[in-house]
Design a protein around this motif. Structure first.
Motif, PDB file in Angstrom:
ATOM      1  N   LEU A 215       0.820  -1.210   0.000  1.00 24.41           N
ATOM      2  CA  LEU A 215       0.000   0.000   0.000  1.00 24.41           C
ATOM      3  C   LEU A 215       0.853   1.259   0.000  1.00 24.41           C
ATOM      4  N   ASN A 216       2.014   1.190   0.638  1.00 21.60           N
ATOM      5  CA  ASN A 216       2.864   2.375   0.759  1.00 21.60           C
ATOM      6  C   ASN A 216       3.981   2.442  -0.273  1.00 21.60           C
ATOM      7  N   ALA A 217       4.209   1.342  -0.995  1.00 19.45           N
ATOM      8  CA  ALA A 217       5.277   1.329  -1.993  1.00 19.45           C
ATOM      9  C   ALA A 217       4.753   1.624  -3.393  1.00 19.45           C
ATOM     10  N   ALA A 218       3.473   1.951  -3.490  1.00 16.27           N
ATOM     11  CA  ALA A 218       2.910   2.285  -4.796  1.00 16.27           C
ATOM     12  C   ALA A 218       3.682   3.453  -5.412  1.00 16.27           C
ATOM     13  N   GLY A 219       4.093   3.279  -6.642  1.00 16.42           N
ATOM     14  CA  GLY A 219       4.865   4.310  -7.317  1.00 16.42           C
ATOM     15  C   GLY A 219       6.356   4.110  -7.222  1.00 16.42           C
ATOM     16  N   ALA A 220       6.805   3.190  -6.369  1.00  9.76           N
ATOM     17  CA  ALA A 220       8.234   2.904  -6.257  1.00  9.76           C
ATOM     18  C   ALA A 220       8.674   2.061  -7.450  1.00  9.76           C
ATOM     19  N   ARG A 221       9.993   1.961  -7.635  1.00  9.10           N
ATOM     20  CA  ARG A 221      10.511   1.143  -8.721  1.00  9.10           C
ATOM     21  C   ARG A 221      10.112  -0.317  -8.528  1.00  9.10           C
ATOM     22  N   ARG A 222       9.961  -1.012  -9.653  1.00 14.86           N
ATOM     23  CA  ARG A 222       9.506  -2.395  -9.605  1.00 14.86           C
ATOM     24  C   ARG A 222      10.464  -3.265  -8.794  1.00 14.86           C
ATOM     25  N   SER A 223      11.761  -3.014  -8.909  1.00 18.71           N
ATOM     26  CA  SER A 223      12.732  -3.834  -8.175  1.00 18.71           C
ATOM     27  C   SER A 223      12.570  -3.663  -6.670  1.00 18.71           C
ATOM     28  N   VAL A 224      12.211  -2.463  -6.207  1.00 15.62           N
ATOM     29  CA  VAL A 224      11.973  -2.229  -4.779  1.00 15.62           C
ATOM     30  C   VAL A 224      10.813  -3.091  -4.300  1.00 15.62           C
ATOM     31  N   ILE A 225       9.724  -3.053  -5.053  1.00 16.02           N
ATOM     32  CA  ILE A 225       8.526  -3.797  -4.660  1.00 16.02           C
ATOM     33  C   ILE A 225       8.803  -5.297  -4.673  1.00 16.02           C
ATOM     34  N   LEU A 226       9.488  -5.779  -5.701  1.00 14.49           N
ATOM     35  CA  LEU A 226       9.756  -7.212  -5.810  1.00 14.49           C
ATOM     36  C   LEU A 226      10.677  -7.700  -4.700  1.00 14.49           C
ATOM     37  N   LEU A 227      11.729  -6.934  -4.406  1.00 13.17           N
ATOM     38  CA  LEU A 227      12.674  -7.348  -3.365  1.00 13.17           C
ATOM     39  C   LEU A 227      12.020  -7.339  -1.987  1.00 13.17           C
ATOM     40  N   GLY A 228      11.279  -6.269  -1.685  1.00 17.77           N
ATOM     41  CA  GLY A 228      10.610  -6.190  -0.387  1.00 17.77           C
ATOM     42  C   GLY A 228       9.549  -7.263  -0.228  1.00 17.77           C
ATOM     43  N   ALA A 229       8.753  -7.463  -1.281  1.00 17.80           N
ATOM     44  CA  ALA A 229       7.696  -8.475  -1.214  1.00 17.80           C
ATOM     45  C   ALA A 229       8.292  -9.872  -1.077  1.00 17.80           C
ATOM     46  N   ALA A 230       9.384 -10.149  -1.781  1.00 18.70           N
ATOM     47  CA  ALA A 230      10.016 -11.467  -1.691  1.00 18.70           C
ATOM     48  C   ALA A 230      10.554 -11.718  -0.288  1.00 18.70           C
ATOM     49  N   ALA A 231      11.181 -10.711   0.320  1.00 21.05           N
ATOM     50  CA  ALA A 231      11.715 -10.874   1.676  1.00 21.05           C
ATOM     51  C   ALA A 231      10.616 -11.183   2.674  1.00 21.05           C
ATOM     52  N   ILE A 232       9.495 -10.479   2.568  1.00 24.07           N
ATOM     53  CA  ILE A 232       8.380 -10.708   3.496  1.00 24.07           C
ATOM     54  C   ILE A 232       7.742 -12.067   3.240  1.00 24.07           C
ATOM     55  N   ALA A 233       7.535 -12.419   1.973  1.00 25.38           N
ATOM     56  CA  ALA A 233       6.898 -13.695   1.639  1.00 25.38           C
ATOM     57  C   ALA A 233       7.746 -14.874   2.112  1.00 25.38           C
ATOM     58  N   LEU A 234       9.050 -14.798   1.939  1.00 26.16           N
ATOM     59  CA  LEU A 234       9.935 -15.876   2.381  1.00 26.16           C
ATOM     60  C   LEU A 234      10.009 -15.943   3.902  1.00 26.16           C
ATOM     61  N   SER A 235       9.862 -14.803   4.564  1.00 30.20           N
ATOM     62  CA  SER A 235       9.774 -14.816   6.027  1.00 30.20           C
ATOM     63  C   SER A 235       8.516 -15.547   6.468  1.00 30.20           C
ATOM     64  N   TRP A 236       7.424 -15.367   5.721  1.00 28.15           N
ATOM     65  CA  TRP A 236       6.194 -16.093   6.027  1.00 28.15           C
ATOM     66  C   TRP A 236       6.390 -17.597   5.869  1.00 28.15           C
ATOM     67  N   VAL A 237       7.115 -18.001   4.830  1.00 33.33           N
ATOM     68  CA  VAL A 237       7.437 -19.424   4.649  1.00 33.33           C
ATOM     69  C   VAL A 237       8.215 -19.938   5.857  1.00 33.33           C
ATOM     70  N   GLY A 238       9.191 -19.135   6.331  1.00 33.68           N
ATOM     71  CA  GLY A 238       9.951 -19.520   7.508  1.00 33.68           C
ATOM     72  C   GLY A 238       9.082 -19.624   8.748  1.00 33.68           C
ATOM     73  N   ASP A 239       8.162 -18.685   8.904  1.00 30.04           N
ATOM     74  CA  ASP A 239       7.247 -18.712  10.056  1.00 30.04           C
ATOM     75  C   ASP A 239       6.431 -20.010  10.082  1.00 30.04           C
TER      76      ASP A 239
END
Length: 244
Positions: free
Chosen positions: A57-81
């Motif tokens: 919601l807050n990264a709208a308008g950011a570069r695609r690489s920012v969104i992909l890297l941040g989303a991947a880090a959070i998603a993989l943390s969920w896998v770890g959880d």
């Protein structure tokens, strides 16, 4: 009613903070003998999806690489959880792999998009942390010392890279590392008595993840600058050559 940008950020992170607080209360209740294990199991898998929602919601308008890297880090943390919620050594290793990959993406996000300063000397303390942790765990973990040592290197690299970002990101990296350290000591060194280790692990984990992502959002918003007010279509136009 128009909501100020800062308030929109707070509203986006509110569900994550509320569920995190409920999870911590449930953990404290379980430690006190109450029957709240179901609430613990319900709230933990919700944490990372809510953090991902706040980030997107807050990264709208950011570069695609920012969104992909941040989303991947959070998603993989969920896998770890999820993996760490399941019993057995194989699920522990799966969780370790999930978080290791999450740290790699956090490092890439920080180094490529969030760095604002040179590496401070205090970051060298993380080298001492890694040496001490491996030395402490080695007599208790057998062959697991090698994957744990490798994970510690990547975790330390994430915390070191975070020291080059703004303060919330650096503090978040430290808390994430602290959380994993307490988890390792509690899991593999049961003779060491810690006060409510499960509560401490999740408190620092929730705060660490939240600070990294909130700090990233703050950095990106500052980088983009304040949004410009649109020019009204009916605003009067004054021609210079018409004056006088």
């Amino acid at each position: 009613m128009k909501i100020a940008p800062r308030n929109r950020v707070l509203l986006a992170f509110a569900p994550y903070a509320i569920v995190g607080a409920v999870h911590l209360v449930a953990l404290a209740a379980v430690a006190g003998g109450a029957d709240a294990a179901a609430l613990v199991a319900l709230t933990k898998p919700l944490l990372m999806p809510l953090l991902l929602l706040a980030f997107l919601l807050n990264a709208a308008g950011a570069r695609r690489s920012v969104i992909l890297l941040g989303a991947a880090a959070i998603a993989l943390s969920w896998v770890g959880d999820i993996a760490l919620m399941l019993p057995g050594e194989e699920w522990f290793l799966a969780g370790l792999c999930g978080f290791l990959a999450a740290h790699v993406f956090y490092v890439l996000l920080i180094v490529r998009h969030l760095t604002v300063r040179r590496l401070p000397l205090v970051s060298l303390a993380y080298v001492g942390w890694w040496i001490a942790l491996v030395a402490l765990l080695a007599p208790h973990v057998g062959w697991l010392v090698w994957p744990l040592a490798a994970y510690g290197i990547v975790l330390g690299l994430m915390a070191v890279s975070a020291t080059r970002a703004i303060v919330p990101v650096g503090l978040g990296g430290f808390l994430f590392l602290f959380s994993d350290t307490v988890l390792a000591v509690a899991r593999f060194m049961p003779s060491v008595e810690l006060w409510q280790p499960g509560f401490i692990v999740m408190l620092t984990y929730i705060a660490g993840q939240g600070l990294i992502i909130a700090g990233a959002v703050r950095h990106l918003r500052a980088e983009r600058g304040p949004a410009r007010e649109p020019v009204s279509a009916v605003s009067p136009v004054i021609r210079v050559d018409s004056l006088g």
